[in-house]
Design an enzyme around this catalytic site. Structure first.
Site, PDB file in Angstrom:
ATOM      1  NE  ARG A 108      -3.771   1.849   2.777  1.00  0.00           N
ATOM      2  CZ  ARG A 108      -3.552   2.670   3.792  1.00  0.00           C
ATOM      3  NH1 ARG A 108      -2.509   2.456   4.575  1.00  0.00           N
ATOM      4  NH2 ARG A 108      -4.358   3.679   4.035  1.00  0.00           N
TER       5      ARG A 108
ATOM      6  CE  LYS B  95       2.159  -4.861   6.080  1.00  0.00           C
ATOM      7  NZ  LYS B  95       2.196  -3.667   5.226  1.00  0.00           N
TER       8      LYS B  95
ATOM      9  NE  ARG C  55       3.602   6.253  10.793  1.00  0.00           N
ATOM     10  CZ  ARG C  55       4.373   5.299  10.301  1.00  0.00           C
ATOM     11  NH1 ARG C  55       4.736   4.291  11.083  1.00  0.00           N
ATOM     12  NH2 ARG C  55       4.817   5.325   9.056  1.00  0.00           N
TER      13      ARG C  55
END
Length: 333
Positions: free
Chosen positions: A131, A196, A330
């Site tokens: 992304r 992630k 975030r």
């Protein structure tokens, strides 16, 4: 349903890779005999391994091996892992040894009207992307680099929240292997233990008010070598470090088995059918977060998502809704 193994510059290495995939030592002589070539020809092929990020080990007087082995993609094993419903929905499975980007390849097919219900996988992507234009590191023979094409009627409005729903499908696929601590980060990341693990990239083509085509790209880290992973610019998790031994082909089959029925049913069900499941896995639920889009910044408490997949941000008691796109979320330190 069909399956295709696409040709590439790595095709000539495939036979020797298949011999070394067991992780055992093989002498140059035995490799040459099995392949019907000279030891010099074998060595010429082995020298190319480094270029593809393959950790070939040479043991003097004994031969060569790939430490830990290598599980190559197999259409037969993937099909074996699909349920009857998913098997019927999948029109074609295409495996690449090497490609720039499976999303790009499939987008081209969608533009030509021939990409619906096709799944593409690559052993290696040289131009994988995530992304907001970020690159996605996908060395040869590890992880999952998967794209699925699907056509929808009803325009882009009927696809609201789809990237979040795909995250739920990925979480459910990982649950089949008892992977612990899976969480979802709005709008399209899968996290594990605060890092992630996988990402989702949706790309659309066609008439956004009527019939449109979507390519769902999925990248999942599994078996990355530390040397390769130095290029990743954010905290990352690796499936093999968390749950060693999960077969790669079984994992791909589980993802497709969760994803294909979701895509088939999504126009009727929408994101509201997946909202509760997403909320239970929300990485930042109730936590202070910052949203950023270009030079604009918003701060508040993450208050879940609505039925369309928009993030709800509590800003001093006022609830504001933010849709995906180029917004970055975030946690506040």
């Amino acid at each position: 349903m069909q399956d295709t193994i696409a040709k590439s510059s790595l095709e000539q290495l495939r036979p020797v890779l298949e011999l070394l995939a067991d992780g055992n030592l093989h002498s140059g002589e035995s490799l040459g005999a099995a392949l019907g070539v000279s030891r010099a020809a074998v060595w010429k092929q082995l020298k190319k391994f480094e270029h593809y990020g393959l950790a070939l080990e040479s043991v003097k007087g004994r031969g060569y091996r790939l430490p830990g082995g290598l599980e190559l993609l197999s259409s037969d094993k993937i099909y074996e892992g699909l349920g009857d419903n998913s098997n019927a929905l999948l029109r074609e499975l295409i495996l690449f040894d090497e490609v720039g980007s499976t999303n790009t390849q499939l987008l081209t097919r969608m533009e030509q009207g021939s990409g619906h219900a096709i799944a593409m996988l690559a052993e290696r992507q040289s131009a994988g992307r995530g992304r907001r234009g970020r690159g996605w590191i996908s060395p040869y023979g590890v992880g999952v680099s998967l794209s699925v094409g699907w056509e929808f009627s009803g325009g882009v409005q009927s696809l609201e929240g789809l990237s979040l729903a795909v995250g739920v499908a990925l979480a459910r696929a990982l649950e089949r292997f008892s992977v612990p601590d899976i969480r979802l980060k709005w709008p399209n990341d899968i996290w594990c233990r605060g890092r992630k693990l996988a990402g989702v990239l949706l790309e659309l083509k066609g008439d956004l008010t009527d019939r449109c085509a979507v390519v769902i790209g999925i990248g999942l880290n599994s078996g990355l070598r530390i040397e390769t992973a130095t290029e990743i610019d954010q905290p990352w998790a690796d499936l093999q470090q968390i749950c060693p031994g999960i077969p790669r082909n079984h994992l791909v089959a589980a993802i497709l088995d969760e994803l294909l029925p979701l895509l088939h049913e999504y126009p009727q069900r929408g994101f509201s059918a997946y909202r509760d499941a997403w909320t239970k896995l929300d990485q930042f639920a109730g936590q202070p977060v910052t949203l950023q889009a270009g030079s604009q910044v918003w701060a508040g408490i993450a208050a879940g998502v609505d039925d369309k997949g928009a993030l709800i941000l509590d800003m001093d008691g006022e609830l504001k809704h933010f849709h995906g796109g180029e917004i970055s979320l975030r946690g506040q330190v």
